[in-house]
Design an enzyme around this catalytic site. Structure first.
Site, PDB file in Angstrom:
ATOM      1  N   GLY A 111      -4.277  -4.262  -4.665  1.00 35.01           N
ATOM      2  CA  GLY A 111      -5.193  -3.378  -5.004  1.00 35.01           C
ATOM      3  C   GLY A 111      -4.477  -2.015  -5.569  1.00 35.01           C
ATOM      4  N   HIS A 112      -4.050  -1.916  -6.715  1.00 31.73           N
ATOM      5  CA  HIS A 112      -3.491  -0.408  -7.137  1.00 31.73           C
ATOM      6  C   HIS A 112      -4.561   0.402  -7.693  1.00 31.73           C
ATOM      7  CE1 HIS A 112       0.261  -3.131  -7.887  1.00 31.73           C
ATOM      8  NE2 HIS A 112      -0.079  -3.103  -6.439  1.00 31.73           N
ATOM      9  N   LYS A 131       2.067   2.311  -4.953  1.00 28.57           N
ATOM     10  CA  LYS A 131       2.536   1.972  -6.337  1.00 28.57           C
ATOM     11  C   LYS A 131       1.625   2.143  -7.346  1.00 28.57           C
ATOM     12  CE  LYS A 131       2.836  -2.395  -4.604  1.00 28.57           C
ATOM     13  NZ  LYS A 131       2.490  -2.026  -2.954  1.00 28.57           N
ATOM     14  N   ASP A 161       0.615  -1.116   0.110  1.00 32.14           N
ATOM     15  CA  ASP A 161      -0.015   0.075  -0.086  1.00 32.14           C
ATOM     16  C   ASP A 161       0.798   1.348   0.142  1.00 32.14           C
ATOM     17  OD1 ASP A 161      -2.140  -1.588   0.157  1.00 32.14           O
ATOM     18  OD2 ASP A 161      -1.893  -1.603   2.408  1.00 32.14           O
ATOM     19  N   GLN A 201       2.182  -5.872  -3.160  1.00 30.69           N
ATOM     20  CA  GLN A 201       2.535  -5.958  -1.831  1.00 30.69           C
ATOM     21  C   GLN A 201       3.834  -5.055  -1.569  1.00 30.69           C
ATOM     22  OE1 GLN A 201       1.524  -9.334  -3.225  1.00 30.69           O
ATOM     23  NE2 GLN A 201      -0.517  -8.422  -3.114  1.00 30.69           N
TER      24      GLN A 201
HETATM   25  P1  IMP Z   1      -2.699 -12.791   1.793  1.00 27.64           P
HETATM   26  O1  IMP Z   1      -1.750 -12.387   0.876  1.00 27.64           O
HETATM   27  O2  IMP Z   1      -3.996 -12.492   1.546  1.00 27.64           O
HETATM   28  O3  IMP Z   1      -2.364 -14.292   1.995  1.00 27.64           O
HETATM   29  O4  IMP Z   1      -2.236 -11.833   3.050  1.00 27.64           O
HETATM   30  C1  IMP Z   1      -1.038 -11.826   4.004  1.00 27.64           C
HETATM   31  C2  IMP Z   1      -0.708 -10.575   4.522  1.00 27.64           C
HETATM   32  O5  IMP Z   1      -0.291  -9.717   3.440  1.00 27.64           O
HETATM   33  C3  IMP Z   1      -1.943  -9.877   5.191  1.00 27.64           C
HETATM   34  O6  IMP Z   1      -1.188  -9.028   6.362  1.00 27.64           O
HETATM   35  C4  IMP Z   1      -2.527  -8.856   3.994  1.00 27.64           C
HETATM   36  O7  IMP Z   1      -3.061  -8.011   4.886  1.00 27.64           O
HETATM   37  C5  IMP Z   1      -1.209  -8.452   3.416  1.00 27.64           C
HETATM   38  N1  IMP Z   1      -1.320  -8.415   2.269  1.00 27.64           N
HETATM   39  C6  IMP Z   1      -1.516  -8.967   1.198  1.00 27.64           C
HETATM   40  N2  IMP Z   1      -1.809  -8.342  -0.163  1.00 27.64           N
HETATM   41  C7  IMP Z   1      -1.660  -6.808   0.331  1.00 27.64           C
HETATM   42  C8  IMP Z   1      -1.553  -5.539  -0.349  1.00 27.64           C
HETATM   43  O8  IMP Z   1      -1.624  -5.707  -1.925  1.00 27.64           O
HETATM   44  N3  IMP Z   1      -1.222  -4.671   0.207  1.00 27.64           N
HETATM   45  C9  IMP Z   1      -1.126  -4.745   1.755  1.00 27.64           C
HETATM   46  N4  IMP Z   1      -1.057  -5.667   2.311  1.00 27.64           N
HETATM   47  C10 IMP Z   1      -1.182  -7.130   1.673  1.00 27.64           C
END
Ligand code: IMP
Length: 422
Positions: free
Chosen positions: A40-41, A16, A13, A223
């Site tokens: 989510g971009h 990007k 977040d 991420q």
């Molecule tokens: P997962 O990727 O859904 O398995 O989540 C694992 C961890 O990564 C959690 O803490 C999510 O909140 C975090 N996470 C996954 N995708 C994003 C992203 O695009 N932005 C911020 N945090 C993310």
């Protein structure tokens, strides 16, 4: 030729989406190489807001080619919805989007397992996006996953899906969850397969042939560094390599074809989900949430907020080889009188200049702060470096120096125009 890897230098977040959009102007191809629709971009063009989850942000410029690489995990039904949404908004997708044949699929049992495992973990949960990302990468590593190439071969897909659903239904039953109907899943995903077939391609070859014509490629990281499966705050991470190396393995473009790495970071720090965040601060969280900022683009969850952590982003610069920095959300700090920056961690008598690998020690760490005077004036009108308040320039120079990379972009608002190039 300049092939650029863009990475998040914090916990995701970082803004990007906007920086990718700005850099896309000078690129021919934009590639996603890891993650899935957990990302989510957000990009604003004029008053229109676009939130992209799987499709690279480059799709918003009609002359750019976009690739979803082999390292991404794709929920086909979700991808169809995203493509249809873009088409409705007048975006050209046909002929501009290519999806790797070898990208793995996210299927409904992955989502179910993600949710069930989180429930079972109770207070030790990761706080995942519940998009099935971990279980899908788990199948990939266990060599039991289904890929795009399977989805577009109906008989093969039916056979593999039937076997996977019967196996996973046993696991779901053990969790006390409802088993899935093979027929329902098959119908929905077969329809998605038909719709996606024209987009599915050997993207390794497309990228190789493009590189022979000197095409410039932008690798859109999802991420952030500390959510990396190897280099992040394990187990509170996602299941892919979010660091720069992931751009190579997730696309098939080798390391010696990469020219620069751009790290994106916020002027402060945020995180969604569980796990340590030493600089977390209720005051700055309340302030930013009160301004309507820092709610997740994918899940809508309020992000945890804190001061800029120069130890963590300095380590991100090392592990990614960051050449250039883009600092976003500077305007979020416009009303803060004294701004803190974390320059070290303390755990009792121990002092750390790097992020400790012992997650329990990291969770105990107290930040060591340096303070900077706030500029107490809006920055979102600045378009040039010298138009920024002197105190904001001092702050930016300091955080870039502490991070150890060259400051190149400052973002003072969500719009394309609200950007200062140095
Ligand atoms: P997962 O990727 O859904 O398995 O989540 C694992 C961890 O990564 C959690 O803490 C999510 O909140 C975090 N996470 C996954 N995708 C994003 C992203 O695009 N932005 C911020 N945090 C993310």
């Amino acid at each position: 030729m300049a092939n650029t890897i863009l990475v998040g230098a914090q916990w995701g977040d970082e803004g990007k989406g906007k920086i990718i959009d700005v850099l896309t102007e000078d690129s021919d191809i934009v590639v996603r190489t890891q993650g899935g629709n957990n990302a989510g971009h957000t990009v604003y063009i004029g008053k229109q807001k676009y939130v992209l989850h799987l499709v690279p942000s480059g799709i918003l410029r009609s002359t750019k080619k976009c690739i979803i690489g082999n390292g991404v995990v794709i929920d086909p039904v979700n991808l169809v919805e995203e493509i249809d949404g873009l088409i409705k908004l007048g975006i050209k997708v046909d002929g501009n989007l290519f999806v790797s044949e070898t990208a793995h699929l996210v299927l409904p049992y992955h989502r179910e397992l993600d949710a069930q495992r989180e429930i079972l973990k109770g207070k030790n949960k990761i706080g995942t996006t519940k998009r099935g990302i971990g279980p899908a990468y788990g199948d990939k590593a266990a060599r039991t996953g289904l890929r795009m190439i399977d989805l577009i071969h109906p008989e093969r897909f039916a056979e593999k899906l039937r076997q996977k659903i019967s196996e996973n239904n046993e696991v779901l039953k053990a969790f006390g969850a409802k088993p899935l109907s093979y027929k329902k899943v098959h119908n929905a995903y077969r329809a998605a397969g038909d719709r996606l077939k024209p987009f599915v391609a050997n993207t390794l070859v497309i990228l190789h042939e493009a590189s022979l014509t000197q095409a410039e490629i932008l690798f859109e990281g999802a991420q952030g560094t500390f959510l990396d499966i190897d280099h992040g705050t394990y187990p509170f991470v996602t299941s892919s390599n979010t660091t720069a190396g992931g751009a190579c393995t997730g696309s098939g473009v080798p390391p010696n074809r990469m020219d620069r790495v751009v790290g994106v970071m916020k002027a402060y720090t945020t995180r969604v989900g569980e796990g340590p965040l030493p600089t977390e601060n209720a005051e700055i969280s309340d302030l930013l949430h009160g301004l309507g900022r820092e709610f997740g683009a994918t899940t809508g969850r309020a992000r945890r907020c804190g001061w800029f952590d120069a130890v963590a982003t300095g380590q991100a610069a090392i592990v990614n080889g960051i050449d250039e920095l883009a600092v976003t959300n500077l305007d979020g700090l416009d009303t803060i009188e004294t701004i803190k920056v974390c320059v070290g961690y303390r755990d009792g008598k121990a002092r750390y200049d790097y992020v400790p690998n012992d997650i329990e020690a990291f969770a105990r760490c107290e930040p060591v702060y340096e303070e900077f005077p706030g500029w107490m004036t809006p920055t979102n009108h600045a378009r040039k470096w010298r138009e920024l308040p002197a105190k904001a320039r001092t702050y930016l120079r300091a955080i870039a120096e502490l991070t150890g990379a060259e400051l190149k972009i400052v973002s003072v608002g969500p719009a394309r125009a609200e950007t200062i190039m140095l």
